[in-house]
Design a protein around this motif. Structure first.
Motif, PDB file in Angstrom:
ATOM      1  N   ARG A  58      -9.781   7.107  -5.771  1.00  0.00           N
ATOM      2  CA  ARG A  58      -8.763   6.695  -4.832  1.00  0.00           C
ATOM      3  C   ARG A  58      -9.585   6.787  -3.422  1.00  0.00           C
TER       4      ARG A  58
ATOM      5  N   LYS B 280       1.489   9.015  -1.980  1.00  0.00           N
ATOM      6  CA  LYS B 280       1.222   9.963  -0.714  1.00  0.00           C
ATOM      7  C   LYS B 280       2.416   9.816   0.245  1.00  0.00           C
TER       8      LYS B 280
ATOM      9  N   LEU C  99      -9.683   3.534  -1.247  1.00  0.00           N
ATOM     10  CA  LEU C  99      -8.583   2.699  -0.647  1.00  0.00           C
ATOM     11  C   LEU C  99      -8.652   3.422   0.837  1.00  0.00           C
TER      12      LEU C  99
ATOM     13  N   LYS D  90      -3.931  -1.067  -7.032  1.00  0.00           N
ATOM     14  CA  LYS D  90      -3.585   0.368  -6.501  1.00  0.00           C
ATOM     15  C   LYS D  90      -2.894   1.133  -7.623  1.00  0.00           C
TER      16      LYS D  90
ATOM     17  N   ASP E  79       0.615  -1.064   0.057  1.00  0.00           N
ATOM     18  CA  ASP E  79       0.025   0.057   0.009  1.00  0.00           C
ATOM     19  C   ASP E  79       0.825   1.675  -0.001  1.00  0.00           C
TER      20      ASP E  79
HETATM   21  N1  GLY Z   1      -3.176   4.336   1.576  1.00  0.00           N
HETATM   22  C1  GLY Z   1      -4.218   4.978   0.577  1.00  0.00           C
HETATM   23  C2  GLY Z   1      -3.799   5.478  -0.611  1.00  0.00           C
HETATM   24  O1  GLY Z   1      -2.747   5.609  -0.989  1.00  0.00           O
HETATM   25  O2  GLY Z   1      -4.510   6.085  -1.336  1.00  0.00           O
END
Ligand code: GLY
Length: 354
Positions: A236, A142, A239, A222, A136
């Protein structure tokens, strides 16, 4: 080895395999010209993997410096971040140099944010050494640190130039640290992939080859989500399933309950509440609970709905008088539900009781 391409504001590859650390220099030399690399890592990971990484980087002619901080979520704050920046400046890093994040989610987020902000942005490489970071946090750009007021409240979107995931590093993880990653993998299954969800629920995922497969599977999911919505204005947000309440649990526990454990409880609370309040077509809570119980997650939440709602309202997912919740409609399909902040406490209370 698996190569997964991420097409975002910066295009890069995620390499997933075994015994990759010894060739890290070679892989990094494919994406960076000769330069000085600032390795950022914690005291636990430094002891395990700094030496082979240094050897491999030196072999390719990179100049090195390294900043080591005390491991744990409590280090992920503005003070450590600022110390990292001062260290980078003292090492005279320039815009043609780069950061290497060696470690788990805390390291990747904080080193990534240092790279995003130092000299208004220099390149960085992610070398995740936990399952959580591999499936992740190392992918998708992020970066950030926590504030006293809440988790990840300051940060930036800043994509790495390469993610190098050596699954052999998972061998040094405790069972609890593995659980932190497994809950994120269960999350991917619950939001978009019922086959992955069932696989994790039914099979023994601890064999080396299966872990590698699952890591690649999660990264592919992802990559598809991030490519569609890099800055999290829409899809997104899926997630974040389990994360609104999960972040509140982490914060209420002063980070003694880890991210993955808190997200596990957060997913269960969201699923229960969604069904009881008539948002979900099906009751997804029993399947989620069964999967979490199989891995022996502690699922008791020691906080009240009032305590959790108060903290959750500081979350980034709030916008004005509304908060966006991620709710499962069936296993393998989640959706975004805007909810009035005045209703959040009731929502959490429904999820806390069985
Ligand atoms: N951990 C969630 C994201 O990267 O959006």
């Amino acid at each position: 080895m698996k190569h997964i391409q991420i097409n975002a504001s910066r295009n890069y590859e995620v390499l997933i395999g075994r015994n990759l650390l010894k060739d890290a220099g070679k892989w990094i030399a494919n994406v960076l010209k000769p330069c000085k690399l600032c390795i950022i890592t914690d005291d636990t990971v430094a002891k395990l993997y700094a030496e082979p990484l240094h050897a491999s980087l030196k072999e390719e002619g990179f100049e090195l410096c390294q900043y080591v901080f005390a491991h744990g979520e409590l280090s992920k704050n503005v003070t450590t971040y600022s110390q990292i920046l001062e260290y980078m400046a003292s090492e005279n890093l320039t815009r043609t140099d780069a950061v290497v994040a060696l470690g788990g989610g805390v390291t990747g987020d904080m080193a990534g944010f240092a790279a995003a902000s130092y000299l208004r942005g220099i390149p960085f490489i992610q070398i995740p050494t936990t399952l959580l970071a591999a499936v992740d946090s190392s992918v998708g750009g992020k970066t950030g640190v926590n504030l006293e007021s809440g988790k990840n409240l300051v940060g930036a979107f800043w994509q790495p130039s390469l993610v190098l995931c050596d699954c052999d590093t998972f061998k040094s993880l405790s069972y609890d640290l593995m659980l932190d990653g497994i809950s994120e993998a269960i999350k991917y299954g619950a939001i978009v992939d019922s086959v992955l969800f069932d696989f994790i629920a039914q099979e023994d995922i601890f064999s080396d080859s299966v872990l590698e497969q699952i890591t690649a599977h999660c990264v592919r999911i992802k990559s598809e989500v991030v490519e569609e919505d890099e800055k999290e204005t829409g899809r997104r947000q899926l997630l974040n399933f389990g994360h609104t309440v999960g972040h509140a649990i982490e914060k209420c526990s002063h980070y003694t309950i880890s991210h993955g454990h808190a997200v596990a409880i957060g997913m269960l609370i969201a699923a229960r509440a969604a069904f009881k309040l008539g948002y979900s077509k099906e009751n997804c809570a029993p399947a989620i609970e069964e999967s979490l119980k199989k891995y022996r997650y502690p699922l008791h939440c020691p906080y009240t709905a009032k305590e959790l709602a108060a903290v959750a309202l500081n979350d980034k997912k709030r916008s004005g008088q509304e908060i966006t919740l991620v709710l499962p409609s069936v296993i393998g399909e989640c959706y975004l539900q805007k909810t009035k902040i005045s209703e959040l406490e009731h929502f959490i209370a429904q999820g806390l009781s069985e």
